[in-house]
Design an enzyme around this catalytic site. Structure first.
Site, mmCIF file in Angstrom:
data_model
loop_
_atom_site.group_PDB
_atom_site.id
_atom_site.type_symbol
_atom_site.label_atom_id
_atom_site.label_comp_id
_atom_site.label_asym_id
_atom_site.label_seq_id
_atom_site.Cartn_x
_atom_site.Cartn_y
_atom_site.Cartn_z
ATOM 1 C CG HIS A 48 -27.381 -42.417 12.107
ATOM 2 N ND1 HIS A 48 -27.159 -42.358 10.752
ATOM 3 C CD2 HIS A 48 -26.326 -41.762 12.674
ATOM 4 C CE1 HIS A 48 -26.038 -41.693 10.510
ATOM 5 N NE2 HIS A 48 -25.510 -41.331 11.669
ATOM 6 C CB ALA A 107 -23.323 -43.661 17.683
ATOM 7 C CD1 TRP A 108 -25.953 -39.312 15.397
ATOM 8 C CD2 TRP A 108 -26.043 -37.221 16.157
ATOM 9 N NE1 TRP A 108 -27.220 -38.819 15.133
ATOM 10 C CE2 TRP A 108 -27.297 -37.543 15.592
ATOM 11 C CE3 TRP A 108 -25.844 -35.947 16.713
ATOM 12 C CZ2 TRP A 108 -28.354 -36.639 15.556
ATOM 13 C CZ3 TRP A 108 -26.905 -35.053 16.679
ATOM 14 C CH2 TRP A 108 -28.138 -35.398 16.102
ATOM 15 C CB THR A 148 -20.552 -45.814 15.153
ATOM 16 O OG1 THR A 148 -19.126 -45.772 15.278
ATOM 17 C CG2 THR A 148 -21.131 -46.670 16.253
ATOM 18 N N GLY A 149 -19.813 -45.916 11.629
ATOM 19 C CA GLY A 149 -19.267 -45.068 10.579
ATOM 20 C C GLY A 149 -20.316 -44.747 9.524
ATOM 21 C CD GLU A 192 -28.629 -44.104 8.476
ATOM 22 O OE1 GLU A 192 -27.923 -44.856 9.171
ATOM 23 O OE2 GLU A 192 -28.395 -42.871 8.379
ATOM 24 C CG ASP A 212 -25.841 -45.703 15.654
ATOM 25 O OD1 ASP A 212 -26.923 -45.854 16.268
ATOM 26 O OD2 ASP A 212 -25.367 -44.576 15.367
#
Length: 334
Positions: A295, A297-298, A243-244, A274, A269
């Site tokens: 993308h 996760a946040w 997830t970084g 992107e 993720d």
């Protein structure tokens, strides 16, 4: 004494579509200052449109739109850049500093959201939830001679070891949740520092852990951090979670490891580009036990609202400072 007249402050959000909840300026600005805000929110901004949209702006809000030295030099009124993210790699910080432009990020709006995503995907991978959910409706369960349907081996989470690469806010939040599930947590040794009791050199960490979660920024040293050699160090029944930043992991090497069953699963993720092109290797069908998310996760509701509030607060701070400077320049000011 009446507030001195202040010209409108041009503020532009270049990719406001990345934050659907909008910015709550009215919570941070009184009516007179709010009236001085000239705000434009663009759903997205293509590279060819950036220069025109920042040309007259005092404040630019951006999530992922890149602002290089050449673009910054074409924005003579620009005083502040607010990054709608924790990472700052999309802005030329040295150029901004030389031009007197301050750059502000939002470092801790979504740590809990990302940590929850890590644990959710870890459980989904270890328990093969996608496979078992499909089996419940595609006829396999109905055809079973037993009350249940047995498929892929379900791996335990409690009692297993999670290796975390990156000991920042998100890494520590992930560790707390993992420990709550009964996991043992180890961290990668930080470069240039003596190893703490719960830290291991990265290669040793990969070999010892049942799951690895990546939480380091993208730098020249971390690009391609997880490659063919390092994937081979991991246990064949281990899982990898990223997830970084997308470029931390070599996607071709990851696909090869999963298809050869040298790795039990991966939850990704973030990708290096992107949105990804249709021919990205991780989008190809047939890669086993790959859980790919776009993308997000946040992006819990609470995290989005916290991010929006911090951005609105940063813009409000600029307007207050600006009004104070104008007032100090009025005739008769002390």
């Amino acid at each position: 004494m009446p507030r001195p007249s202040v010209p409108a402050c041009q503020v532009v959000f270049l990719d406001a579509g990345t934050l659907p909840c909008g910015l709550p300026f009215d919570q941070y600005l009184d009516a007179p200052l709010l009236s001085q805000l000239a705000y434009q929110a663009h759903e997205r901004t293509a590279p060819a449109e950036v220069a025109a949209r920042v040309a007259q702006a005092e404040v630019v809000v951006t999530n992922k739109v890149r602002l290089g030295a050449e673009l910054l030099a074409q924005a003579p009124r620009l005083k502040r850049i607010c990054i709608a993210a924790a990472g700052m790699d999309n802005v030329d910080l040295q150029a901004a500093r030389s031009l007197g432009i301050t750059v502000h990020n939002v470092p801790d709006y979504g740590s809990d959201s990302v940590a929850e995503h890590v644990l959710a995907t870890l459980l989904a991978l270890c328990r093969h939830l996608a496979t078992y959910s499909a089996a419940a409706t595609d006829g396999r369960w109905s055809a079973s001679p037993h009350f249940c349907w047995h498929g892929p081996r379900i791996l335990p989470v409690g009692g297993s070891t999670l290796g975390i690469v990156g000991r920042g806010r998100i890494g520590q939040a992930t560790a707390r949740l993992a420990q709550g599930l009964g996991m043992r947590v180890l961290f990668a040794q930080r470069p240039g520092r003596e190893a703490a009791e719960d830290e291991r050199p990265l290669d040793d960490l990969l070999a010892q852990c049942d799951a690895i979660s990546l939480h380091v920024p993208l730098t020249p040293d971390t690009r391609g951090l997880i490659d063919t050699r390092r994937l081979a160090l991991m246990k064949p029944d281990a899982v990898l979670i990223n997830t970084g930043r997308g470029a931390l992991v070599d996607p071709h090497a990851l696909v090869a490891a999963l298809r050869a069953q040298r790795l039990a699963g991966a939850a990704i993720d973030v990708l290096e580009v992107e949105p990804p092109p249709p021919d990205h290797p991780l989008l190809a069908p047939g890669t086993p036990n790959l859980l790919l998310t776009p993308h997000v996760a946040w992006a819990s509701e609470q995290a989005q609202q916290r991010l929006a509030a911090r951005l609105a607060e940063q813009v409000a701070q600029h307007l207050r400072e600006r009004a104070t400077q104008v007032q100090a320049q009025q005739p008769g000011a002390a």
